[in-house]
Design a protein around this motif. Structure first.
Motif, PDB file in Angstrom:
ATOM      1  N   VAL A 118     -16.741  -1.385  -0.296  1.00 18.36           N
ATOM      2  CA  VAL A 118     -16.587  -0.198  -1.137  1.00 18.36           C
ATOM      3  C   VAL A 118     -15.201   0.381  -0.900  1.00 18.36           C
ATOM      4  CG1 VAL A 118     -17.479   2.076  -1.739  1.00 18.36           C
ATOM      5  CG2 VAL A 118     -19.063   0.274  -0.993  1.00 18.36           C
ATOM      6  N   ILE A 119     -14.436   0.532  -1.966  1.00 20.48           N
ATOM      7  CA  ILE A 119     -13.093   1.102  -1.872  1.00 20.48           C
ATOM      8  C   ILE A 119     -13.175   2.606  -2.067  1.00 20.48           C
ATOM      9  CG2 ILE A 119     -10.799   1.176  -2.923  1.00 20.48           C
ATOM     10  CD1 ILE A 119     -11.242  -1.766  -3.762  1.00 20.48           C
ATOM     11  N   VAL A 120     -12.575   3.349  -1.138  1.00 20.42           N
ATOM     12  CA  VAL A 120     -12.477   4.810  -1.244  1.00 20.42           C
ATOM     13  C   VAL A 120     -11.006   5.200  -1.182  1.00 20.42           C
ATOM     14  CG1 VAL A 120     -14.739   5.147  -0.174  1.00 20.42           C
ATOM     15  CG2 VAL A 120     -12.679   5.245   1.250  1.00 20.42           C
ATOM     16  N   PHE A 121     -10.715   6.370  -1.714  1.00 16.94           N
ATOM     17  CA  PHE A 121      -9.343   6.879  -1.703  1.00 16.94           C
ATOM     18  C   PHE A 121      -9.230   7.964  -0.641  1.00 16.94           C
ATOM     19  CE2 PHE A 121      -9.822   4.841  -5.729  1.00 16.94           C
ATOM     20  CZ  PHE A 121      -8.577   4.328  -6.022  1.00 16.94           C
ATOM     21  N   GLU A 122      -8.249   7.765   0.251  1.00 22.94           N
ATOM     22  CA  GLU A 122      -8.092   8.621   1.419  1.00 22.94           C
ATOM     23  C   GLU A 122      -6.824   9.463   1.301  1.00 22.94           C
ATOM     24  OE1 GLU A 122      -9.311   7.402   5.846  1.00 22.94           O
ATOM     25  OE2 GLU A 122      -7.359   6.623   5.232  1.00 22.94           O
ATOM     26  N   PRO A 123      -6.897  10.801   1.536  1.00 25.08           N
ATOM     27  CA  PRO A 123      -7.981  11.549   2.162  1.00 25.08           C
ATOM     28  C   PRO A 123      -9.250  11.566   1.306  1.00 25.08           C
ATOM     29  CG  PRO A 123      -6.291  13.050   1.317  1.00 25.08           C
ATOM     30  CD  PRO A 123      -5.739  11.676   1.195  1.00 25.08           C
ATOM     31  N   VAL A 124     -10.377  11.324   1.981  1.00 24.38           N
ATOM     32  CA  VAL A 124     -11.639  11.092   1.299  1.00 24.38           C
ATOM     33  C   VAL A 124     -12.656  12.159   1.711  1.00 24.38           C
ATOM     34  CG1 VAL A 124     -12.378   9.459   3.104  1.00 24.38           C
ATOM     35  CG2 VAL A 124     -13.458   9.404   0.843  1.00 24.38           C
ATOM     36  N   VAL A 138     -19.093  -2.073   3.790  1.00 25.52           N
ATOM     37  CA  VAL A 138     -17.806  -2.153   4.475  1.00 25.52           C
ATOM     38  C   VAL A 138     -16.811  -1.278   3.716  1.00 25.52           C
ATOM     39  CG1 VAL A 138     -15.936  -3.673   5.214  1.00 25.52           C
ATOM     40  CG2 VAL A 138     -18.308  -4.505   5.235  1.00 25.52           C
ATOM     41  N   VAL A 139     -16.224  -0.327   4.405  1.00 28.64           N
ATOM     42  CA  VAL A 139     -15.308   0.629   3.783  1.00 28.64           C
ATOM     43  C   VAL A 139     -13.907   0.040   3.724  1.00 28.64           C
ATOM     44  CG1 VAL A 139     -14.296   2.944   3.936  1.00 28.64           C
ATOM     45  CG2 VAL A 139     -16.686   2.565   4.624  1.00 28.64           C
ATOM     46  N   ARG A 140     -13.306   0.100   2.545  1.00 25.65           N
ATOM     47  CA  ARG A 140     -11.900  -0.265   2.362  1.00 25.65           C
ATOM     48  C   ARG A 140     -11.176   0.979   1.868  1.00 25.65           C
ATOM     49  NH1 ARG A 140     -12.145  -4.400   5.570  1.00 25.65           N
ATOM     50  NH2 ARG A 140     -13.165  -6.274   4.735  1.00 25.65           N
ATOM     51  N   ARG A 141     -10.059   1.328   2.500  1.00 24.27           N
ATOM     52  CA  ARG A 141      -9.394   2.606   2.244  1.00 24.27           C
ATOM     53  C   ARG A 141      -8.075   2.408   1.506  1.00 24.27           C
ATOM     54  NH1 ARG A 141     -11.753   6.428   6.030  1.00 24.27           N
ATOM     55  NH2 ARG A 141     -13.182   5.312   7.413  1.00 24.27           N
ATOM     56  N   ALA A 142      -7.948   3.100   0.380  1.00 28.52           N
ATOM     57  CA  ALA A 142      -6.682   3.161  -0.352  1.00 28.52           C
ATOM     58  C   ALA A 142      -6.056   4.517  -0.066  1.00 28.52           C
ATOM     59  CB  ALA A 142      -6.921   2.979  -1.849  1.00 28.52           C
ATOM     60  N   ARG A 143      -4.824   4.525   0.373  1.00 27.10           N
ATOM     61  CA  ARG A 143      -4.164   5.749   0.820  1.00 27.10           C
ATOM     62  C   ARG A 143      -3.531   6.486  -0.348  1.00 27.10           C
ATOM     63  NH1 ARG A 143      -2.110   6.453   5.977  1.00 27.10           N
ATOM     64  NH2 ARG A 143      -4.237   5.913   6.504  1.00 27.10           N
ATOM     65  N   LEU A 144      -3.808   7.779  -0.439  1.00 27.59           N
ATOM     66  CA  LEU A 144      -3.122   8.677  -1.367  1.00 27.59           C
ATOM     67  C   LEU A 144      -2.029   9.368  -0.561  1.00 27.59           C
ATOM     68  CD1 LEU A 144      -6.251  10.290  -3.096  1.00 27.59           C
ATOM     69  CD2 LEU A 144      -4.844   8.404  -3.971  1.00 27.59           C
ATOM     70  N   ALA A 145      -0.777   9.224  -0.984  1.00 29.02           N
ATOM     71  CA  ALA A 145       0.340   9.677  -0.167  1.00 29.02           C
ATOM     72  C   ALA A 145       0.795  11.072  -0.575  1.00 29.02           C
ATOM     73  CB  ALA A 145       1.503   8.697  -0.290  1.00 29.02           C
ATOM     74  N   ALA A 146       1.085  11.897   0.432  1.00 28.08           N
ATOM     75  CA  ALA A 146       1.652  13.228   0.212  1.00 28.08           C
ATOM     76  C   ALA A 146       3.049  13.067  -0.365  1.00 28.08           C
ATOM     77  CB  ALA A 146       1.690  13.996   1.530  1.00 28.08           C
ATOM     78  N   ASP A 152      -2.014   4.483  -5.692  1.00 25.29           N
ATOM     79  CA  ASP A 152      -1.132   3.320  -5.796  1.00 25.29           C
ATOM     80  C   ASP A 152      -2.013   2.164  -6.267  1.00 25.29           C
ATOM     81  OD1 ASP A 152       0.286   0.979  -5.384  1.00 25.29           O
ATOM     82  OD2 ASP A 152       1.124   1.594  -3.458  1.00 25.29           O
ATOM     83  N   TRP A 153      -1.949   1.851  -7.559  1.00 31.34           N
ATOM     84  CA  TRP A 153      -2.901   0.894  -8.117  1.00 31.34           C
ATOM     85  C   TRP A 153      -2.625  -0.532  -7.677  1.00 31.34           C
ATOM     86  CZ3 TRP A 153      -7.276   2.701  -9.343  1.00 31.34           C
ATOM     87  CH2 TRP A 153      -7.382   4.010  -9.820  1.00 31.34           C
ATOM     88  N   ASP A 154      -1.388  -0.841  -7.348  1.00 31.75           N
ATOM     89  CA  ASP A 154      -1.117  -2.178  -6.814  1.00 31.75           C
ATOM     90  C   ASP A 154      -1.816  -2.352  -5.465  1.00 31.75           C
ATOM     91  OD1 ASP A 154       0.414  -2.823  -9.016  1.00 31.75           O
ATOM     92  OD2 ASP A 154       2.315  -2.284  -8.060  1.00 31.75           O
ATOM     93  N   ALA A 155      -1.804  -1.292  -4.660  1.00 31.36           N
ATOM     94  CA  ALA A 155      -2.491  -1.354  -3.365  1.00 31.36           C
ATOM     95  C   ALA A 155      -4.002  -1.460  -3.561  1.00 31.36           C
ATOM     96  CB  ALA A 155      -2.147  -0.117  -2.534  1.00 31.36           C
ATOM     97  N   VAL A 160      -9.193  -5.423  -3.662  1.00 26.47           N
ATOM     98  CA  VAL A 160     -10.342  -5.993  -4.368  1.00 26.47           C
ATOM     99  C   VAL A 160     -10.554  -7.444  -3.934  1.00 26.47           C
ATOM    100  CG1 VAL A 160     -11.277  -6.631  -6.617  1.00 26.47           C
ATOM    101  CG2 VAL A 160     -10.098  -4.441  -6.329  1.00 26.47           C
ATOM    102  N   THR A 161     -11.797  -7.742  -3.576  1.00 27.78           N
ATOM    103  CA  THR A 161     -12.188  -9.098  -3.199  1.00 27.78           C
ATOM    104  C   THR A 161     -13.492  -9.443  -3.933  1.00 27.78           C
ATOM    105  OG1 THR A 161     -13.700  -8.599  -1.362  1.00 27.78           O
ATOM    106  CG2 THR A 161     -11.324  -8.553  -0.867  1.00 27.78           C
ATOM    107  N   PRO A 162     -13.949 -10.688  -3.817  1.00 24.24           N
ATOM    108  CA  PRO A 162     -15.248 -11.031  -4.422  1.00 24.24           C
ATOM    109  C   PRO A 162     -16.413 -10.222  -3.865  1.00 24.24           C
ATOM    110  CG  PRO A 162     -13.986 -13.018  -3.969  1.00 24.24           C
ATOM    111  CD  PRO A 162     -13.244 -11.881  -3.327  1.00 24.24           C
ATOM    112  N   ARG A 163     -16.216  -9.565  -2.716  1.00 26.38           N
ATOM    113  CA  ARG A 163     -17.307  -8.780  -2.125  1.00 26.38           C
ATOM    114  C   ARG A 163     -17.237  -7.299  -2.517  1.00 26.38           C
ATOM    115  NH1 ARG A 163     -20.559 -11.467   0.948  1.00 26.38           N
ATOM    116  NH2 ARG A 163     -21.621  -9.518   1.400  1.00 26.38           N
ATOM    117  N   THR A 164     -16.254  -6.916  -3.308  1.00 30.92           N
ATOM    118  CA  THR A 164     -16.145  -5.516  -3.705  1.00 30.92           C
ATOM    119  C   THR A 164     -17.287  -5.152  -4.649  1.00 30.92           C
ATOM    120  OG1 THR A 164     -13.732  -5.645  -3.539  1.00 30.92           O
ATOM    121  CG2 THR A 164     -14.664  -3.750  -4.707  1.00 30.92           C
TER     122      THR A 164
END
Length: 386
Positions: A118-124, A138-146, A152-155, A160-164
């Motif tokens: 599961v992808i979450v956006f951090e700060p979450v 399983v937590v996957r974290r995408a960082r939101l930058a100050a 960041d959609w490329d990140a 993303v994997t087959p298990r997402t």
């Protein structure tokens, strides 16, 4: 010798009491002005309370249907159609919940299996990760930058994997006040296209978007709507957070799975309150005027802190204002908010509480959903020390 169960092993060993509870308790102990936890210190209109009393006195005090009172589900469907041009069947695609947190937890419990990512956006927001963990996800974290906290959609694509199984989004975003754009939602649609990924869209601040922008609900985008579970909150919209009533929108197949869990972890929600909310929603201005109401408070709050040394970060939505305090102190953010509460008399939330690794960007969050006199008292205290 009798056998005994094995010693208790916590399923959430790293989770303690939520920071919102900790800071609200500290504010109460210190007599501080509580700008930490996200709730108003003003009331809803009397007419809403009168409608609750009316339905109570009319005998509507027994269980509501599991999915919610038909009148309220119909009112929700009409609102969503008017705002987003999206058609949801009240019978099969709308469920009334015991607040947004229950809705989010139930969706994760229904749809995430052990080993799913599961992808979450951090700060979450703090309820997301425990819900995933309890299901063995399983937590996957995408960082939101100050300072603007934009995705960041490329990140995200790289995560993303087959298990997402799920991507959890939150716009307008708590704690940062960021509002996602149409381009953001379109990129999310591209990333999830051709996959089995479910989008969990937390939209509880949908009516609190500033400066003429519009809320980009997942419901606006048919390609996203067909894979999205969308959550909203009457508590945030009508200043009644303690009622804990929200709702979920989802296509029928996803909603069927959601309701399988909902019927056992909540079953149903307060009947007279549901009927009162259905009545109250008849005046669409009550939610359409909310953005202007809170924009005035945002602007008032930012003007009030202009004389301090806080660096105010952008706030495009929600009723939260983030601020960097490096010109005031060099303390870790958790120590700074404790000092602010004990010595200055104003409570806030450290942003590190929203990062899994405790990342400290020297940024804190204030809630400005308060009466003007409450905010003015906070300005006076902050002005003397900050």
């Amino acid at each position: 010798m009798p056998s005994f169960p094995a010693p208790l092993v916590s399923r959430l060993p790293e989770v303690g009491t939520t920071v919102f509870t900790v800071m609200s308790r500290l504010a109460q102990e210190c007599g501080a002005i509580n700008l930490s936890q996200g709730f108003p210190d003003f009331s809803a209109e009397d007419v809403l309370f009168e409608r609750v009393a009316y339905w109570m006195r009319s005998g509507h005090n027994q269980y509501a249907p599991m999915a919610g009172m038909p009148a309220l589900r119909a009112a929700i469907a009409a609102k969503v159609q008017d705002l987003y041009g999206a058609s949801y069947d009240p019978e099969h695609e709308i469920t009334v919940t015991a607040g947004a947190t229950q809705a989010l937890f139930t969706a994760v419990a229904a749809l995430v299996h052990p080993g799913d990512e599961v992808i979450v956006f951090e700060p979450v927001y703090d309820s997301y990760v425990p819900a995933i963990t309890l299901q063995g996800g399983v937590v996957r974290r995408a960082r939101l930058a100050a300072p603007d906290y934009r995705p960041d959609w490329d990140a995200v694509q790289a995560l993303v994997t087959p298990r997402t199984r799920m991507i959890m989004i939150n716009t307008p975003h708590n704690p940062t006040g960021t509002v996602w754009s149409a381009a953001d939602l379109q990129r999310l649609a591209e990333i999830t296209r051709g996959t089995g990924i479910v989008v969990m869209a937390d939209e509880v601040y949908e009516h609190i978007v500033f400066d003429g922008a519009r809320h980009e609900s997942a419901a606006r985008y048919p390609e996203l709507a067909e894979r999205s579970v969308i959550v909203s909150s009457f508590g945030k919209t009508y200043h009644v957070t303690g009622w804990k009533v929200g709702y979920v929108l989802a296509p029928q197949a996803l909603m069927a799975e959601f309701r399988k869990v909902h019927q056992f972890n909540v079953f149903t929600v307060n009947t007279p309150v549901q009927l009162a909310l259905a009545d109250y929603m008849a005046d669409a201005g009550r939610h359409l005027r909310l953005a202007a109401f809170y924009q005035e408070k945002r602007d008032f709050f930012r003007r009030g802190l202009a004389a301090t040394r806080f660096e105010l970060l952008p706030c495009a939505g929600t009723y939260f204002q983030t601020a960097r305090y490096t010109a005031i102190a060099d303390l870790p953010d958790t120590d700074f908010v404790e000092w602010l509460t004990r010595e200055v008399g104003v409570a806030a939330i450290p942003l590190s509480a929203f990062f899994g690794d405790g990342r400290d960007e020297k940024v804190i969050r204030f809630c400005f959903a308060k009466r003007d006199e409450t905010l003015e008292a906070a300005f006076e205290r902050l002005g003397r020390f900050c």
